[in-house]
Design a protein around this motif. Structure first.
Motif, PDB file in Angstrom:
ATOM      1  N   ILE A  72       3.503   8.024  -7.743  1.00 26.84           N
ATOM      2  CA  ILE A  72       4.278   6.850  -7.357  1.00 26.84           C
ATOM      3  C   ILE A  72       3.381   5.772  -6.772  1.00 26.84           C
ATOM      4  CG2 ILE A  72       6.103   6.018  -5.813  1.00 26.84           C
ATOM      5  CD1 ILE A  72       7.421   8.792  -6.161  1.00 26.84           C
ATOM      6  N   VAL A  73       2.435   6.165  -5.940  1.00 21.28           N
ATOM      7  CA  VAL A  73       1.491   5.207  -5.361  1.00 21.28           C
ATOM      8  C   VAL A  73       0.760   4.458  -6.468  1.00 21.28           C
ATOM      9  CG1 VAL A  73      -0.682   5.005  -4.078  1.00 21.28           C
ATOM     10  CG2 VAL A  73       1.176   6.400  -3.164  1.00 21.28           C
ATOM     11  N   ALA A  74       0.313   5.186  -7.476  1.00 14.85           N
ATOM     12  CA  ALA A  74      -0.435   4.559  -8.569  1.00 14.85           C
ATOM     13  C   ALA A  74       0.437   3.624  -9.395  1.00 14.85           C
ATOM     14  CB  ALA A  74      -1.039   5.638  -9.468  1.00 14.85           C
ATOM     15  N   GLU A  75       1.734   3.858  -9.424  1.00 14.88           N
ATOM     16  CA  GLU A  75       2.645   3.051 -10.227  1.00 14.88           C
ATOM     17  C   GLU A  75       3.117   1.797  -9.507  1.00 14.88           C
ATOM     18  OE1 GLU A  75       3.635   2.332 -13.712  1.00 14.88           O
ATOM     19  OE2 GLU A  75       3.368   4.508 -13.527  1.00 14.88           O
ATOM     20  N   LEU A  76       3.037   1.787  -8.183  1.00 12.06           N
ATOM     21  CA  LEU A  76       3.494   0.624  -7.421  1.00 12.06           C
ATOM     22  C   LEU A  76       2.572  -0.565  -7.674  1.00 12.06           C
ATOM     23  CD1 LEU A  76       4.445   2.439  -4.098  1.00 12.06           C
ATOM     24  CD2 LEU A  76       6.017   1.187  -5.600  1.00 12.06           C
ATOM     25  N   THR A  77       3.152  -1.729  -7.766  1.00  9.38           N
ATOM     26  CA  THR A  77       2.418  -2.918  -8.177  1.00  9.38           C
ATOM     27  C   THR A  77       1.571  -3.506  -7.039  1.00  9.38           C
ATOM     28  OG1 THR A  77       4.199  -4.426  -7.544  1.00  9.38           O
ATOM     29  CG2 THR A  77       4.275  -3.487  -9.779  1.00  9.38           C
ATOM     30  N   PHE A  78       0.611  -4.311  -7.441  1.00 10.73           N
ATOM     31  CA  PHE A  78      -0.196  -5.054  -6.479  1.00 10.73           C
ATOM     32  C   PHE A  78       0.714  -5.908  -5.594  1.00 10.73           C
ATOM     33  CE2 PHE A  78      -3.940  -8.281  -6.135  1.00 10.73           C
ATOM     34  CZ  PHE A  78      -4.281  -7.773  -4.890  1.00 10.73           C
ATOM     35  N   GLY A  79       1.724  -6.508  -6.212  1.00  8.37           N
ATOM     36  CA  GLY A  79       2.656  -7.330  -5.452  1.00  8.37           C
ATOM     37  C   GLY A  79       3.379  -6.553  -4.373  1.00  8.37           C
ATOM     38  N   PHE A  80       3.697  -5.297  -4.624  1.00 13.21           N
ATOM     39  CA  PHE A  80       4.348  -4.455  -3.624  1.00 13.21           C
ATOM     40  C   PHE A  80       3.453  -4.311  -2.401  1.00 13.21           C
ATOM     41  CE2 PHE A  80       4.596  -0.229  -1.685  1.00 13.21           C
ATOM     42  CZ  PHE A  80       5.915  -0.206  -1.257  1.00 13.21           C
ATOM     43  N   TRP A  81       2.196  -3.972  -2.626  1.00 13.24           N
ATOM     44  CA  TRP A  81       1.280  -3.748  -1.506  1.00 13.24           C
ATOM     45  C   TRP A  81       1.038  -5.045  -0.724  1.00 13.24           C
ATOM     46  CZ3 TRP A  81       0.994   1.128  -0.467  1.00 13.24           C
ATOM     47  CH2 TRP A  81       1.134   2.062  -1.496  1.00 13.24           C
ATOM     48  N   VAL A  82       0.881  -6.147  -1.444  1.00 15.28           N
ATOM     49  CA  VAL A  82       0.681  -7.429  -0.757  1.00 15.28           C
ATOM     50  C   VAL A  82       1.904  -7.789   0.079  1.00 15.28           C
ATOM     51  CG1 VAL A  82       0.339  -9.915  -1.113  1.00 15.28           C
ATOM     52  CG2 VAL A  82      -0.982  -8.270  -2.466  1.00 15.28           C
ATOM     53  N   SER A  83       3.093  -7.484  -0.428  1.00 13.35           N
ATOM     54  CA  SER A  83       4.323  -7.827   0.297  1.00 13.35           C
ATOM     55  C   SER A  83       4.439  -7.094   1.629  1.00 13.35           C
ATOM     56  CB  SER A  83       5.549  -7.521  -0.571  1.00 13.35           C
ATOM     57  OG  SER A  83       5.771  -6.122  -0.684  1.00 13.35           O
ATOM     58  N   LEU A  84       3.794  -5.960   1.748  1.00  8.18           N
ATOM     59  CA  LEU A  84       3.848  -5.216   3.009  1.00  8.18           C
ATOM     60  C   LEU A  84       3.146  -5.960   4.143  1.00  8.18           C
ATOM     61  CD1 LEU A  84       3.162  -1.561   1.793  1.00  8.18           C
ATOM     62  CD2 LEU A  84       5.368  -2.620   2.337  1.00  8.18           C
ATOM     63  N   LEU A  85       2.337  -6.960   3.779  1.00  8.41           N
ATOM     64  CA  LEU A  85       1.600  -7.732   4.776  1.00  8.41           C
ATOM     65  C   LEU A  85       2.271  -9.063   5.096  1.00  8.41           C
ATOM     66  CD1 LEU A  85      -1.947  -7.010   3.332  1.00  8.41           C
ATOM     67  CD2 LEU A  85      -0.909  -5.958   5.341  1.00  8.41           C
ATOM     68  N   SER A  86       3.493  -9.243   4.633  1.00 10.59           N
ATOM     69  CA  SER A  86       4.215 -10.477   4.924  1.00 10.59           C
ATOM     70  C   SER A  86       4.725 -10.470   6.363  1.00 10.59           C
ATOM     71  CB  SER A  86       5.390 -10.642   3.968  1.00 10.59           C
ATOM     72  OG  SER A  86       6.355  -9.624   4.183  1.00 10.59           O
ATOM     73  N   ARG A  87       5.104 -11.641   6.839  1.00 10.65           N
ATOM     74  CA  ARG A  87       5.548 -11.803   8.221  1.00 10.65           C
ATOM     75  C   ARG A  87       6.747 -10.916   8.550  1.00 10.65           C
ATOM     76  NH1 ARG A  87       6.416 -17.826  10.135  1.00 10.65           N
ATOM     77  NH2 ARG A  87       4.175 -17.726   9.742  1.00 10.65           N
ATOM     78  N   SER A  88       7.638 -10.727   7.590  1.00  7.31           N
ATOM     79  CA  SER A  88       8.841  -9.937   7.841  1.00  7.31           C
ATOM     80  C   SER A  88       8.535  -8.471   8.137  1.00  7.31           C
ATOM     81  CB  SER A  88       9.788 -10.022   6.638  1.00  7.31           C
ATOM     82  OG  SER A  88       9.180  -9.476   5.477  1.00  7.31           O
ATOM     83  N   ASN A  89       7.315  -8.049   7.815  1.00  3.06           N
ATOM     84  CA  ASN A  89       6.936  -6.653   8.040  1.00  3.06           C
ATOM     85  C   ASN A  89       6.017  -6.463   9.244  1.00  3.06           C
ATOM     86  OD1 ASN A  89       8.312  -5.280   5.878  1.00  3.06           O
ATOM     87  ND2 ASN A  89       6.899  -6.287   4.458  1.00  3.06           N
ATOM     88  N   ASP A  90       5.856  -7.497  10.050  1.00  5.89           N
ATOM     89  CA  ASP A  90       4.959  -7.406  11.209  1.00  5.89           C
ATOM     90  C   ASP A  90       5.290  -6.217  12.101  1.00  5.89           C
ATOM     91  OD1 ASP A  90       3.255  -9.445  10.632  1.00  5.89           O
ATOM     92  OD2 ASP A  90       3.998 -10.829  12.143  1.00  5.89           O
TER      93      ASP A  90
END
Length: 220
Positions: A108-126
């Protein structure tokens, strides 16, 4: 370039796609075709460093979240936003289509997109991710989260343009390249050293000026 050859290019690339390059080449179809080929070479040169960035980021964030939530499938208990949940569900769906009977967390980790990982660093996830865990994934970074996220968004856009065979020749390519290495350095100086050994960026970036180009090399 004669009309017959130009018809061939339009048939292969479509007139709408090729016109972007003809415009950049001041209407010269022969120069435009060379520019198109140079764009391919640029994409090839950026692919390697972006590959390392995406995989290194994914694994660094995954490791920190695995530790934070105490399980390999941390997404099962983590407070993901709805968009993140959808991306996890889509990753599972794609794995199922491959007829993988019992997918592992690594699948599952390998299938998750680059966009998914980048989104984890957005302000809403602080509160849920950055403060308790994800800042530790960048041992060589001490700046604000929003600047880091901004830089990664730019790299996500570049990565997507390359993977969808879109033009990148008219972007600020030198800045893009510097940004990739800077982000890699935040994760691991050893990775930077590895990528530099195989980096074709400097060679490809300077090639257009000697090919009778349109002046875009000056913007790179």
């Amino acid at each position: 370039m004669n009309t017959e050859a130009l018809d061939w290019v339009h048939g292969a690339l479509s007139a709408a796609r090729f016109d972007r390059y003809r415009t950049a080449a001041d209407g010269d179809a022969e120069v435009a075709l060379r520019l198109y080929q140079w764009n391919i070479e640029l994409s090839e040169a950026f692919y390697g460093p972006l590959h390392w960035l995406e995989v290194s980021l994914r694994n660094a964030l995954n490791e920190r979240l695995r530790r934070r939530f105490g399980r390999d499938d941390w997404w099962a208990v983590a407070p993901l936003r709805s968009n993140g949940q959808r991306k996890v569900a889509h990753a599972k769906y794609k794995i199922k289509r491959k007829e993988v009977v019992e997918p592992t967390a690594d699948d599952i980790v390998a299938e998750l997109t680059f966009g998914f990982w980048v989104s984890l660093l957005s302000r809403s996830n602080d509160r849920d991710f950055w403060i308790p865990a994800l800042h530790l994934a960048f041992p060589h970074y001490s700046g604000p989260r929003d600047q880091l996220h901004h830089d990664l968004i730019r790299m996500l856009d570049l990565r997507n343009r390359i993977m969808h065979h879109e033009p990148i020749f008219d972007g600020d390519l030198t800045t893009h390249r510097e940004r990739i290495f800077r982000l890699l350095g935040y994760l691991s100086p050893q990775v930077v050293a590895q990528v530099r050994q195989h980096d074709r960026g400097p060679e490809v970036l300077t090639r257009w000026g000697g090919a009778g180009g349109t002046g875009h090399a000056g913007r790179s």
